[in-house]
Design a protein around this motif. Structure first.
Motif, short mmCIF file in Angstrom:
data_model
loop_
_atom_site.label_atom_id
_atom_site.label_comp_id
_atom_site.label_asym_id
_atom_site.label_seq_id
_atom_site.Cartn_x
_atom_site.Cartn_y
_atom_site.Cartn_z
N ASN A 1 -67.31 62.84 86.49
CA ASN A 1 -66.12 63.45 86.47
C ASN A 1 -65.21 62.47 85.98
OD1 ASN A 1 -63.44 64.36 87.56
ND2 ASN A 1 -63.91 64.48 89.75
N HIS A 2 -64.78 62.66 84.57
CA HIS A 2 -63.52 62.02 83.93
C HIS A 2 -63.92 60.34 83.73
CE1 HIS A 2 -61.58 65.88 84.76
NE2 HIS A 2 -61.27 65.57 83.64
N VAL A 3 -64.96 60.24 83.60
CA VAL A 3 -65.53 58.54 83.38
C VAL A 3 -65.21 58.11 81.81
CG1 VAL A 3 -67.55 57.08 83.25
CG2 VAL A 3 -67.52 58.93 84.97
N SER A 4 -64.48 56.90 82.20
CA SER A 4 -64.10 56.19 80.90
C SER A 4 -64.51 54.54 81.16
CB SER A 4 -62.74 56.11 80.65
OG SER A 4 -62.13 57.37 80.47
N PHE A 5 -64.98 54.10 80.22
CA PHE A 5 -65.08 52.63 80.05
C PHE A 5 -65.67 51.97 78.63
CE2 PHE A 5 -69.31 54.34 80.94
CZ PHE A 5 -70.32 53.69 79.99
N GLN A 6 -65.38 50.95 78.46
CA GLN A 6 -65.64 50.19 77.27
C GLN A 6 -66.78 49.15 77.30
OE1 GLN A 6 -61.85 48.75 75.78
NE2 GLN A 6 -61.49 50.77 74.79
N VAL A 7 -67.46 48.95 76.17
CA VAL A 7 -68.48 47.83 76.18
C VAL A 7 -67.92 47.19 74.92
CG1 VAL A 7 -70.83 47.04 76.20
CG2 VAL A 7 -70.33 49.08 77.28
N ARG A 8 -68.30 45.91 74.93
CA ARG A 8 -67.84 45.04 73.62
C ARG A 8 -68.83 43.97 73.55
NH1 ARG A 8 -65.52 48.78 72.67
NH2 ARG A 8 -63.23 49.38 72.35
N GLY B 1 -77.47 60.67 93.62
CA GLY B 1 -76.60 61.86 93.20
C GLY B 1 -75.31 61.38 92.77
N ALA B 2 -75.05 60.41 92.42
CA ALA B 2 -73.68 59.63 92.03
C ALA B 2 -73.54 60.21 90.38
CB ALA B 2 -73.69 58.32 92.05
N GLY B 3 -74.55 60.60 89.90
CA GLY B 3 -74.05 60.99 88.29
C GLY B 3 -74.47 59.89 87.43
N LYS B 4 -75.24 58.79 87.75
CA LYS B 4 -75.89 57.82 86.94
C LYS B 4 -76.65 58.41 85.81
CE LYS B 4 -77.69 55.55 90.28
NZ LYS B 4 -77.84 56.58 91.26
N THR B 5 -77.96 59.05 86.05
CA THR B 5 -78.86 59.49 84.94
C THR B 5 -78.11 60.49 84.16
OG1 THR B 5 -80.57 58.93 86.28
CG2 THR B 5 -81.04 60.69 84.54
N THR B 6 -77.19 61.22 84.56
CA THR B 6 -76.28 62.46 84.03
C THR B 6 -75.48 61.66 82.80
OG1 THR B 6 -76.47 64.00 85.56
CG2 THR B 6 -74.93 64.18 83.85
N LEU B 7 -74.80 60.59 83.33
CA LEU B 7 -74.03 59.76 82.36
C LEU B 7 -74.96 59.19 81.12
CD1 LEU B 7 -71.34 58.48 81.57
CD2 LEU B 7 -71.99 56.56 83.20
N GLN C 1 -74.05 40.99 84.29
CA GLN C 1 -72.85 40.07 84.16
C GLN C 1 -71.61 41.06 84.65
OE1 GLN C 1 -73.08 39.96 80.00
NE2 GLN C 1 -74.90 38.37 80.04
N ARG C 2 -71.95 42.32 84.61
CA ARG C 2 -70.79 43.36 84.90
C ARG C 2 -71.38 44.34 85.77
NH1 ARG C 2 -67.83 46.68 80.02
NH2 ARG C 2 -66.83 48.14 81.26
N LEU C 3 -70.60 45.01 86.68
CA LEU C 3 -71.31 46.13 87.36
C LEU C 3 -70.35 47.36 87.13
CD1 LEU C 3 -72.84 45.17 90.75
CD2 LEU C 3 -74.07 46.01 88.90
N LEU C 4 -71.04 48.69 86.99
CA LEU C 4 -70.23 50.04 86.95
C LEU C 4 -70.96 50.53 88.19
CD1 LEU C 4 -70.66 51.11 83.35
CD2 LEU C 4 -68.67 50.01 84.17
N VAL C 5 -70.05 51.12 88.97
CA VAL C 5 -70.41 51.74 90.27
C VAL C 5 -69.81 53.20 90.09
CG1 VAL C 5 -70.70 51.79 92.98
CG2 VAL C 5 -70.18 49.59 91.65
N MET C 6 -70.88 54.24 90.48
CA MET C 6 -70.31 55.73 90.46
C MET C 6 -70.73 56.26 91.72
SD MET C 6 -71.99 57.23 86.71
CE MET C 6 -70.87 58.82 87.25
N LEU D 1 -66.33 57.07 88.54
CA LEU D 1 -66.69 55.41 88.22
C LEU D 1 -65.61 54.73 89.34
CD1 LEU D 1 -67.93 53.31 86.55
CD2 LEU D 1 -66.14 53.26 85.01
N ILE D 2 -65.95 54.45 90.38
CA ILE D 2 -65.19 53.95 91.28
C ILE D 2 -65.10 52.51 91.39
CG2 ILE D 2 -65.68 55.81 92.96
CD1 ILE D 2 -67.59 53.71 94.49
N ALA D 3 -66.05 51.68 90.45
CA ALA D 3 -65.62 50.05 90.30
C ALA D 3 -66.20 49.79 89.12
CB ALA D 3 -66.32 49.55 91.50
#
Length: 254
Positions: A20-27, A39-45, A206-211, A216-218
């Motif tokens: 659902n409208h997920v945005s993030f960047q990796v550098r 069921g949070a959508g991790k594998t789909t992402l 080093q960084r966590l994405l939480v779905m 993406l809630i965090a």
């Protein structure tokens, strides 16, 4: 520099909005954990990132090239590789033959002998060199995960996505996978790792994405994310009065 831009990406399956409208960047060579309830959508992402699925809306760019419109083999050629939660080795082929397949697929005009030395080096790095002539079907689940990591190394991607690399793995093999991630990251590769093993993912990342529920809630350092009220609620429920305290372990030296 490694760049990944995920821009407002969504994926619908009929009436289900799985992402659902997920945005993030990796550098650069970031080491990122991707966590969330079942069921949070991790594998789909990750399927969207690797081209196994196409987004309903939004765009994905890697190194300034749009990849969400490309088939998976072209995304692999751009430099993004992934493993699967259920390993997908060629069971009737030997470990050595399995390792050679990705290199030969990327270089169809090459001869098998050109990559044998590299395959042996990869197998030695992953401590499966003694299994080179064994059929993949004879390997344990953990050894098959190591083989899948080896096939990724043969592709030499800049960006690696691992889907549950520690699930169902013997502790000894788990340490090998852990060390592989640390060393490969130090060599300049970026990672997104899906895992339900909170102890390991908090130590590694080093960084966590939480779905949760496709959103993406965090997004931030592990110590900040574990205190985030939205994350605590997603895992423990709103009635919990305890902060989330995953067990920590000492990081292993590379």
């Amino acid at each position: 520099m490694i760049k990944l831009d995920v821009n407002n990406v969504s994926k619908n399956f009929g009436g289900l909005l799985a992402v659902n409208h997920v945005s993030f960047q990796v550098r650069g060579p970031e080491l990122i954990g991707l966590i969330g309830p079942n069921g949070a959508g991790k594998t789909t992402l990750t399927n969207l990132l690797s081209g196994a699925l196409k987004p309903t809306s939004g765009t994905i760019y890697m190194n300034d090239q749009r990849i969400d419109v490309l088939p998976p083999y072209k995304i692999a050629a751009v430099g993004l590789g992934r493993t699967f939660q259920v390993t997908r080795a060629f069971r009737r082929m030997t470990v050595l033959e399995n390792l050679l397949v990705p290199a030969l697929a990327m270089h169809p005009a090459a001869r098998q002998g050109q990559f044998v030395k590299k395959a042996k080096e990869v197998a030695e790095f992953l401590t499966i060199d003694h299994l080179l002539n064994e059929y993949a079907r004879a390997l344990s689940g953990g050894q098959q995960k190591l083989l899948e990591l080896g096939r990724l190394l043969m592709l030499d991607p800049d960006f690696i996505i691992l889907d549950e690399p520690f699930a169902g793995v013997h502790p000894k093999l788990m340490e090998i996978i852990y060390d592989y991630i640390i060393q490969t990251n130090k060599n300049g590769k970026a990672f997104i790792i899906i895992s339900h093993d909170m102890e390991t993912i908090f130590t590694l990342s080093q960084r966590l994405l939480v779905m949760a529920f496709g959103k993406l809630i965090a997004d931030g350092p592990p110590e900040e994310v574990r205190k985030d009220p939205a994350v605590i609620e997603a895992y423990l429920g709103s009635d919990s009065d305890k902060p989330w305290q995953p067990v920590r372990r000492q990081a292993q030296p590379a």
